[in-house]
Design a protein around this motif. Structure first.
Motif, PDB file in Angstrom:
ATOM      1  N   SER A 167      -5.256 -17.396 -21.870  1.00 19.75           N
ATOM      2  CA  SER A 167      -4.768 -18.768 -21.686  1.00 19.75           C
ATOM      3  C   SER A 167      -3.995 -19.282 -22.903  1.00 19.75           C
ATOM      4  O   SER A 167      -3.252 -20.257 -22.792  1.00 19.75           O
ATOM      5  CB  SER A 167      -5.930 -19.715 -21.358  1.00 19.75           C
ATOM      6  OG  SER A 167      -6.820 -19.796 -22.436  1.00 19.75           O
ATOM      7  N   ARG A 168      -4.117 -18.642 -24.032  1.00 22.76           N
ATOM      8  CA  ARG A 168      -3.391 -19.088 -25.228  1.00 22.76           C
ATOM      9  C   ARG A 168      -1.879 -18.937 -25.058  1.00 22.76           C
ATOM     10  O   ARG A 168      -1.104 -19.483 -25.832  1.00 22.76           O
ATOM     11  CB  ARG A 168      -3.862 -18.329 -26.469  1.00 22.76           C
ATOM     12  CG  ARG A 168      -3.402 -16.885 -26.507  1.00 22.76           C
ATOM     13  CD  ARG A 168      -4.162 -16.051 -27.500  1.00 22.76           C
ATOM     14  NE  ARG A 168      -3.886 -16.401 -28.875  1.00 22.76           N
ATOM     15  CZ  ARG A 168      -4.221 -15.664 -29.921  1.00 22.76           C
ATOM     16  NH1 ARG A 168      -4.867 -14.528 -29.744  1.00 22.76           N
ATOM     17  NH2 ARG A 168      -3.941 -16.034 -31.132  1.00 22.76           N
ATOM     18  N   PHE A 169      -1.463 -18.159 -24.047  1.00 25.43           N
ATOM     19  CA  PHE A 169      -0.031 -17.926 -23.827  1.00 25.43           C
ATOM     20  C   PHE A 169       0.565 -18.820 -22.738  1.00 25.43           C
ATOM     21  O   PHE A 169       1.729 -18.672 -22.381  1.00 25.43           O
ATOM     22  CB  PHE A 169       0.216 -16.451 -23.485  1.00 25.43           C
ATOM     23  CG  PHE A 169      -0.205 -15.524 -24.586  1.00 25.43           C
ATOM     24  CD1 PHE A 169       0.461 -15.527 -25.800  1.00 25.43           C
ATOM     25  CD2 PHE A 169      -1.283 -14.672 -24.419  1.00 25.43           C
ATOM     26  CE1 PHE A 169       0.061 -14.698 -26.834  1.00 25.43           C
ATOM     27  CE2 PHE A 169      -1.691 -13.826 -25.448  1.00 25.43           C
ATOM     28  CZ  PHE A 169      -1.018 -13.840 -26.653  1.00 25.43           C
ATOM     29  N   ILE A 170      -0.224 -19.742 -22.199  1.00 23.34           N
ATOM     30  CA  ILE A 170       0.284 -20.610 -21.128  1.00 23.34           C
ATOM     31  C   ILE A 170       1.133 -21.718 -21.738  1.00 23.34           C
ATOM     32  O   ILE A 170       0.663 -22.472 -22.595  1.00 23.34           O
ATOM     33  CB  ILE A 170      -0.864 -21.208 -20.296  1.00 23.34           C
ATOM     34  CG1 ILE A 170      -1.735 -20.089 -19.706  1.00 23.34           C
ATOM     35  CG2 ILE A 170      -0.296 -22.095 -19.190  1.00 23.34           C
ATOM     36  CD1 ILE A 170      -2.929 -20.589 -18.913  1.00 23.34           C
ATOM     37  N   ASN A 171       2.381 -21.803 -21.283  1.00 23.13           N
ATOM     38  CA  ASN A 171       3.313 -22.800 -21.795  1.00 23.13           C
ATOM     39  C   ASN A 171       3.193 -24.124 -21.056  1.00 23.13           C
ATOM     40  O   ASN A 171       2.622 -24.205 -19.966  1.00 23.13           O
ATOM     41  CB  ASN A 171       4.755 -22.277 -21.685  1.00 23.13           C
ATOM     42  CG  ASN A 171       5.084 -21.287 -22.780  1.00 23.13           C
ATOM     43  OD1 ASN A 171       4.622 -21.412 -23.907  1.00 23.13           O
ATOM     44  ND2 ASN A 171       5.872 -20.274 -22.442  1.00 23.13           N
ATOM     45  N   HIS A 172       3.778 -25.147 -21.675  1.00 19.26           N
ATOM     46  CA  HIS A 172       3.793 -26.495 -21.101  1.00 19.26           C
ATOM     47  C   HIS A 172       4.892 -26.636 -20.050  1.00 19.26           C
ATOM     48  O   HIS A 172       5.961 -26.048 -20.167  1.00 19.26           O
ATOM     49  CB  HIS A 172       4.049 -27.526 -22.205  1.00 19.26           C
ATOM     50  CG  HIS A 172       4.455 -28.869 -21.678  1.00 19.26           C
ATOM     51  ND1 HIS A 172       3.545 -29.808 -21.275  1.00 19.26           N
ATOM     52  CD2 HIS A 172       5.681 -29.401 -21.449  1.00 19.26           C
ATOM     53  CE1 HIS A 172       4.193 -30.877 -20.832  1.00 19.26           C
ATOM     54  NE2 HIS A 172       5.490 -30.664 -20.933  1.00 19.26           N
ATOM     55  N   SER A 173       4.623 -27.456 -19.027  1.00 19.91           N
ATOM     56  CA  SER A 173       5.658 -27.884 -18.092  1.00 19.91           C
ATOM     57  C   SER A 173       5.338 -29.304 -17.640  1.00 19.91           C
ATOM     58  O   SER A 173       4.172 -29.678 -17.506  1.00 19.91           O
ATOM     59  CB  SER A 173       5.712 -26.961 -16.877  1.00 19.91           C
ATOM     60  OG  SER A 173       6.593 -27.517 -15.900  1.00 19.91           O
ATOM     61  N   ASP A 193       0.475 -29.063 -17.922  1.00 21.96           N
ATOM     62  CA  ASP A 193       0.986 -30.195 -18.702  1.00 21.96           C
ATOM     63  C   ASP A 193       0.078 -30.399 -19.916  1.00 21.96           C
ATOM     64  O   ASP A 193      -1.086 -30.779 -19.757  1.00 21.96           O
ATOM     65  CB  ASP A 193       0.989 -31.443 -17.799  1.00 21.96           C
ATOM     66  CG  ASP A 193       1.624 -32.646 -18.488  1.00 21.96           C
ATOM     67  OD1 ASP A 193       1.815 -32.603 -19.723  1.00 21.96           O
ATOM     68  OD2 ASP A 193       1.917 -33.623 -17.779  1.00 21.96           O
ATOM     69  N   TYR A 194       0.591 -30.144 -21.116  1.00 19.75           N
ATOM     70  CA  TYR A 194      -0.244 -30.247 -22.321  1.00 19.75           C
ATOM     71  C   TYR A 194      -0.797 -31.668 -22.488  1.00 19.75           C
ATOM     72  O   TYR A 194      -1.964 -31.846 -22.778  1.00 19.75           O
ATOM     73  CB  TYR A 194       0.563 -29.887 -23.568  1.00 19.75           C
ATOM     74  CG  TYR A 194       0.849 -28.413 -23.766  1.00 19.75           C
ATOM     75  CD1 TYR A 194       0.628 -27.483 -22.774  1.00 19.75           C
ATOM     76  CD2 TYR A 194       1.367 -27.967 -24.976  1.00 19.75           C
ATOM     77  CE1 TYR A 194       0.916 -26.145 -22.970  1.00 19.75           C
ATOM     78  CE2 TYR A 194       1.657 -26.628 -25.197  1.00 19.75           C
ATOM     79  CZ  TYR A 194       1.432 -25.716 -24.186  1.00 19.75           C
ATOM     80  OH  TYR A 194       1.726 -24.391 -24.393  1.00 19.75           O
ATOM     81  N   GLN A 195       0.055 -32.659 -22.353  1.00 22.82           N
ATOM     82  CA  GLN A 195      -0.281 -34.086 -22.439  1.00 22.82           C
ATOM     83  C   GLN A 195      -1.415 -34.422 -23.409  1.00 22.82           C
ATOM     84  O   GLN A 195      -2.114 -35.432 -23.253  1.00 22.82           O
ATOM     85  CB  GLN A 195      -0.565 -34.683 -21.047  1.00 22.82           C
ATOM     86  CG  GLN A 195      -1.781 -34.109 -20.356  1.00 22.82           C
ATOM     87  CD  GLN A 195      -2.021 -34.754 -19.009  1.00 22.82           C
ATOM     88  OE1 GLN A 195      -2.313 -35.939 -18.916  1.00 22.82           O
ATOM     89  NE2 GLN A 195      -1.877 -33.994 -17.942  1.00 22.82           N
TER      90      GLN A 195
HETATM   91  C1  LIG Z   1      -0.313 -22.297 -26.501  1.00 27.35           C
HETATM   92  S1  LIG Z   1       1.224 -21.735 -27.128  1.00 27.35           S
HETATM   93  C2  LIG Z   1       2.000 -21.088 -25.699  1.00 27.35           C
HETATM   94  C3  LIG Z   1       2.391 -19.647 -25.849  1.00 27.35           C
HETATM   95  C4  LIG Z   1       3.578 -19.422 -26.772  1.00 27.35           C
HETATM   96  N1  LIG Z   1       4.827 -19.753 -26.101  1.00 27.35           N
HETATM   97  C5  LIG Z   1       3.620 -17.978 -27.210  1.00 27.35           C
HETATM   98  O1  LIG Z   1       4.589 -17.268 -26.924  1.00 27.35           O
HETATM   99  O2  LIG Z   1       2.650 -17.522 -27.852  1.00 27.35           O
HETATM  100  C6  LIG Z   1       2.026 -23.254 -27.423  1.00 27.35           C
HETATM  101  C7  LIG Z   1       3.362 -23.144 -28.086  1.00 27.35           C
HETATM  102  O3  LIG Z   1       4.320 -22.567 -27.191  1.00 27.35           O
HETATM  103  C8  LIG Z   1       5.549 -23.257 -27.291  1.00 27.35           C
HETATM  104  N2  LIG Z   1       5.816 -23.888 -26.001  1.00 27.35           N
HETATM  105  C9  LIG Z   1       4.934 -24.171 -25.021  1.00 27.35           C
HETATM  106  N3  LIG Z   1       5.521 -24.712 -23.957  1.00 27.35           N
HETATM  107  C10 LIG Z   1       6.840 -24.771 -24.251  1.00 27.35           C
HETATM  108  C11 LIG Z   1       7.981 -25.238 -23.541  1.00 27.35           C
HETATM  109  N4  LIG Z   1       7.890 -25.766 -22.317  1.00 27.35           N
HETATM  110  N5  LIG Z   1       9.184 -25.148 -24.153  1.00 27.35           N
HETATM  111  C12 LIG Z   1       9.288 -24.617 -25.384  1.00 27.35           C
HETATM  112  N6  LIG Z   1       8.250 -24.157 -26.121  1.00 27.35           N
HETATM  113  C13 LIG Z   1       7.040 -24.236 -25.550  1.00 27.35           C
HETATM  114  C14 LIG Z   1       5.416 -24.266 -28.414  1.00 27.35           C
HETATM  115  O4  LIG Z   1       5.842 -23.655 -29.608  1.00 27.35           O
HETATM  116  C15 LIG Z   1       3.935 -24.498 -28.456  1.00 27.35           C
HETATM  117  O5  LIG Z   1       3.489 -24.896 -29.726  1.00 27.35           O
END
Ligand SMILES: C[S@@+](CC[C@H](N)C(=O)[O-])C[C@H]1O[C@@H](n2cnc3c(N)ncnc32)[C@H](O)[C@@H]1O
Length: 66
Positions: free
Chosen positions: A18-24, A59-61
């Protein structure tokens, strides 16, 4: 991510998938707080059908639980 007022989850050094889940802003998943065997946990749950190969997002929110 805050778990409760005096506890945060920080996956900088160690974490699961889950640490790799990005925000939307239009995510296909959400977090839910569950108590499992007396221990507070956060789980990721789909909000709709997610296709194979589709990125999972939430959604990180800056959610705070507790
Ligand atoms: C929990 S990590 C998500 C995984 C990360 N992208 C990775 O490759 O390890 C959170 C970081 O991912 C990036 N991130 C997450 N969502 C993003 C998005 N919608 N657009 C751009 N960067 C995003 C930001 O740098 C954020 O601090």
């Amino acid at each position: 991510m805050s778990l409760k007022s005096d506890c945060i989850i920080d996956a900088t050094v160690k974490g699961n998938f889950s640490r790799f889940i990005n925000h939307s802003c239009e995510p296909n998943a959400e977090t839910q707080k569950w108590t499992v065997q007396g221990e507070l946990r956060i789980g990721f749950f789909s909000k709709r059908s997610i296709s194979a190969g589709e990125e999972i997002t939430f959604d990180y929110q800056l959610q705070r639980y507790g």
